[in-house]
Scaffold this motif. Structure first.
Motif, PDB file in Angstrom:
ATOM      1  N   THR A 290      37.637  16.558  32.652  1.00 36.35           N
ATOM      2  CA  THR A 290      38.181  17.458  31.647  1.00 36.35           C
ATOM      3  C   THR A 290      37.077  17.983  30.744  1.00 36.35           C
ATOM      4  O   THR A 290      36.057  17.322  30.530  1.00 36.35           O
ATOM      5  N   ALA A 291      37.307  19.187  30.208  1.00 38.06           N
ATOM      6  CA  ALA A 291      36.356  19.761  29.258  1.00 38.06           C
ATOM      7  C   ALA A 291      36.595  19.270  27.837  1.00 38.06           C
ATOM      8  O   ALA A 291      35.839  19.618  26.929  1.00 38.06           O
ATOM      9  N   SER A 292      37.641  18.483  27.643  1.00 38.07           N
ATOM     10  CA  SER A 292      37.915  17.939  26.310  1.00 38.07           C
ATOM     11  C   SER A 292      36.808  16.975  25.894  1.00 38.07           C
ATOM     12  O   SER A 292      36.147  16.374  26.752  1.00 38.07           O
ATOM     13  N   PRO A 293      36.604  16.812  24.603  1.00 41.15           N
ATOM     14  CA  PRO A 293      35.577  15.859  24.147  1.00 41.15           C
ATOM     15  C   PRO A 293      35.898  14.444  24.624  1.00 41.15           C
ATOM     16  O   PRO A 293      37.060  14.099  24.852  1.00 41.15           O
ATOM     17  N   PRO A 294      34.880  13.615  24.808  1.00 41.34           N
ATOM     18  CA  PRO A 294      35.128  12.227  25.199  1.00 41.34           C
ATOM     19  C   PRO A 294      35.996  11.501  24.173  1.00 41.34           C
ATOM     20  O   PRO A 294      36.010  11.856  22.994  1.00 41.34           O
ATOM     21  N   TRP A 295      36.697  10.508  24.640  1.00 36.79           N
ATOM     22  CA  TRP A 295      37.481   9.695  23.718  1.00 36.79           C
ATOM     23  C   TRP A 295      36.562   9.004  22.714  1.00 36.79           C
ATOM     24  O   TRP A 295      35.427   8.653  23.038  1.00 36.79           O
ATOM     25  N   PRO A 296      37.057   8.750  21.514  1.00 41.02           N
ATOM     26  CA  PRO A 296      36.313   7.882  20.596  1.00 41.02           C
ATOM     27  C   PRO A 296      36.171   6.488  21.197  1.00 41.02           C
ATOM     28  O   PRO A 296      37.066   6.009  21.901  1.00 41.02           O
ATOM     29  N   THR A 297      35.061   5.847  20.928  1.00 38.32           N
ATOM     30  CA  THR A 297      34.817   4.542  21.537  1.00 38.32           C
ATOM     31  C   THR A 297      35.887   3.518  21.143  1.00 38.32           C
ATOM     32  O   THR A 297      36.278   2.683  21.963  1.00 38.32           O
ATOM     33  N   GLU A 298      36.373   3.583  19.913  1.00 36.41           N
ATOM     34  CA  GLU A 298      37.378   2.612  19.482  1.00 36.41           C
ATOM     35  C   GLU A 298      38.696   2.803  20.246  1.00 36.41           C
ATOM     36  O   GLU A 298      39.376   1.821  20.585  1.00 36.41           O
ATOM     37  N   LYS A 299      39.051   4.056  20.528  1.00 37.09           N
ATOM     38  CA  LYS A 299      40.271   4.311  21.285  1.00 37.09           C
ATOM     39  C   LYS A 299      40.153   3.766  22.706  1.00 37.09           C
ATOM     40  O   LYS A 299      41.080   3.145  23.230  1.00 37.09           O
ATOM     41  N   LEU A 300      39.000   3.994  23.334  1.00 38.44           N
ATOM     42  CA  LEU A 300      38.804   3.485  24.693  1.00 38.44           C
ATOM     43  C   LEU A 300      38.777   1.964  24.697  1.00 38.44           C
ATOM     44  O   LEU A 300      39.347   1.326  25.600  1.00 38.44           O
ATOM     45  N   ARG A 301      38.169   1.361  23.702  1.00 35.85           N
ATOM     46  CA  ARG A 301      38.124  -0.100  23.617  1.00 35.85           C
ATOM     47  C   ARG A 301      39.531  -0.676  23.462  1.00 35.85           C
ATOM     48  O   ARG A 301      39.894  -1.672  24.109  1.00 35.85           O
ATOM     49  N   GLU A 302      40.337  -0.032  22.633  1.00 36.56           N
ATOM     50  CA  GLU A 302      41.712  -0.504  22.422  1.00 36.56           C
ATOM     51  C   GLU A 302      42.531  -0.412  23.705  1.00 36.56           C
ATOM     52  O   GLU A 302      43.273  -1.339  24.055  1.00 36.56           O
ATOM     53  N   GLN A 303      42.405   0.732  24.429  1.00 36.49           N
ATOM     54  CA  GLN A 303      43.158   0.891  25.671  1.00 36.49           C
ATOM     55  C   GLN A 303      42.636  -0.039  26.771  1.00 36.49           C
ATOM     56  O   GLN A 303      43.386  -0.468  27.643  1.00 36.49           O
ATOM     57  N   SER A 304      41.347  -0.365  26.723  1.00 33.40           N
ATOM     58  CA  SER A 304      40.796  -1.324  27.676  1.00 33.40           C
ATOM     59  C   SER A 304      41.419  -2.699  27.466  1.00 33.40           C
ATOM     60  O   SER A 304      41.772  -3.389  28.439  1.00 33.40           O
TER      61      SER A 304
END
Length: 372
Positions: free
Chosen positions: A327-341
């Motif tokens: 996707t051309a959207s900006p990368p997820w914030p690291t905290e959001k990815l960490r939470e979903q992980s």
């Protein structure tokens, strides 16, 4: 969900050997070039014997390269008239190499999603029995356009597979290898050039240590196509090219379809094997937890990122996640990815999923995912 690329380095070596031993290549490219071998044997027909033909490969007159956006047109090959002839030794095949410069702009008006869809259609046609040579120009043109958008790396795109028969055991003689289509060798080399072009589009300008190929990435405007083709044509193992010739980092190799070490390829195979079980486990959990419904594919992608680079810093994981999404959207914030992980690990553990020996790299899941 897109399939992973086939990973058989030994077979690629066999196909390259076959290509070097072939004495005559068939006329290819859907009639876009006239191919006549330097010494053709005399043939008998109704009008009598014919004389040997000695004319070289000649390109036909230029035709329009404008892409057709109509869905009905996806079944037709794209005409590419501008080519240059590549002549190998007398004992090897003579075939036309793609005009890479001309192909870079063929599909530039299309979006990333349209290009991925078109690539999936080409993969389906080859899977259904169509020769790679018929769609070769379109495959290369679509791939180069995707490289220039720089959203979906080659590894995360729909896989184009060769027509490879089951590998016999023990290893057959050289004559038995002739059952492998020569087009598989061309597909292997084209994938390597596309990998190298992706790296150039990503800003790689390293002076590589391989003698005679030091300036492969030096020109900021374009990859050196002749050097790229020379490297792709070398009968070397992927590890030799990826490490000894190019000195590629793990992060660079994660993005590529062909130029990878065996350990990286093994990770990809493991993740491909485990991903369906991950999705099934998450679906089972969604029956008990309705909040998971609609998020299964998104969480599976996040699991792939964790398996791809479990010890990587989170800023790198966000890049890997963006590549998987395409996707051309900006990368997820690291905290959001960490939470979903943490969320996906919790549900997989509760659902009884065990990855066993898999500490792998991510397989490509097609399409976009819910960002929640």
């Amino acid at each position: 969900m897109a399939e992973l690329e086939p990973l058989d380095a030994d077979l690629d070596e066999e196909l390259n050997n076959l290509e070097l031993e072939a004495r005559q290549a068939k006329a290819v490219r859907n009639g876009l070039i006239d191919y006549r071998p330097a010494r053709a044997p005399a043939k008998q027909d109704a009008s009598g014997p014919s004389s040997p033909v000695t004319a070289p490969i000649e390109p036909r007159e230029s035709r329009s390269l404008e892409p057709n956006r109509s869905p009905a047109s996806s079944a037709r090959p794209v005409p590419i008239a501008s080519r240059r002839a590549v002549h190998t030794t007398a004992a090897s095949a003579s075939f036309a190499s793609p005009d890479w410069d001309a192909l870079t702009a063929v599909f530039s008006p299309l979006t990333n999603e349209e290009l991925i869809s078109r690539l999936a259609g080409l993969a389906a046609r080859v899977e259904a029995g169509e020769s790679y040579d018929i769609i070769r120009d379109e495959f290369c043109a679509v791939s180069l356009s995707l490289n220039r958008l720089h959203l979906t790396p080659p590894r995360f795109r729909p896989a184009l597979k060769g027509k490879r028969p089951p590998k016999p055991s023990p290893l057959p003689s050289t004559s038995a290898l002739k059952s492998y289509p020569e087009s598989d060798g061309r597909l292997s080399r084209d994938k390597q050039v596309i990998d190298l072009d992706w790296l150039h589009c990503a800003g790689k300008r390293d002076r590589i240590p391989e003698a005679g190929m030091e300036h492969l990435f030096a020109n900021p405007r374009s990859l050196d196509w002749s050097i790229a083709e020379a490297l792709a044509g070398k009968n070397w193992k992927p590890q030799t090219k990826a490490i000894n010739s190019l000195c590629l980092s793990d992060t660079e190799q994660f993005q590529l379809a062909w130029l990878q070490e065996p350990r990286i390829k093994t990770r990809w195979n493991e993740i491909s094997r485990c991903t369906p079980k991950v999705i099934a486990t998450l679906k089972n959990r969604a029956e008990r937890h309705p909040a998971l419904r609609g998020d299964v594919d998104a969480l599976a992608r996040i699991w792939q990122v964790d398996e791809l680079a479990p010890d990587a810093p989170w800023h790198l994981k966000t890049r890997l996640h963006q590549w998987i999404l395409g996707t051309a959207s900006p990368p997820w914030p690291t905290e959001k990815l960490r939470e979903q992980s943490r969320r996906v690990k919790r549900h997989l553990h509760a659902g009884g999923f065990r990855k066993g020996a898999a500490r792998g790299a991510a397989g490509a899941l097609a399409g976009s995912a819910p960002h929640s």
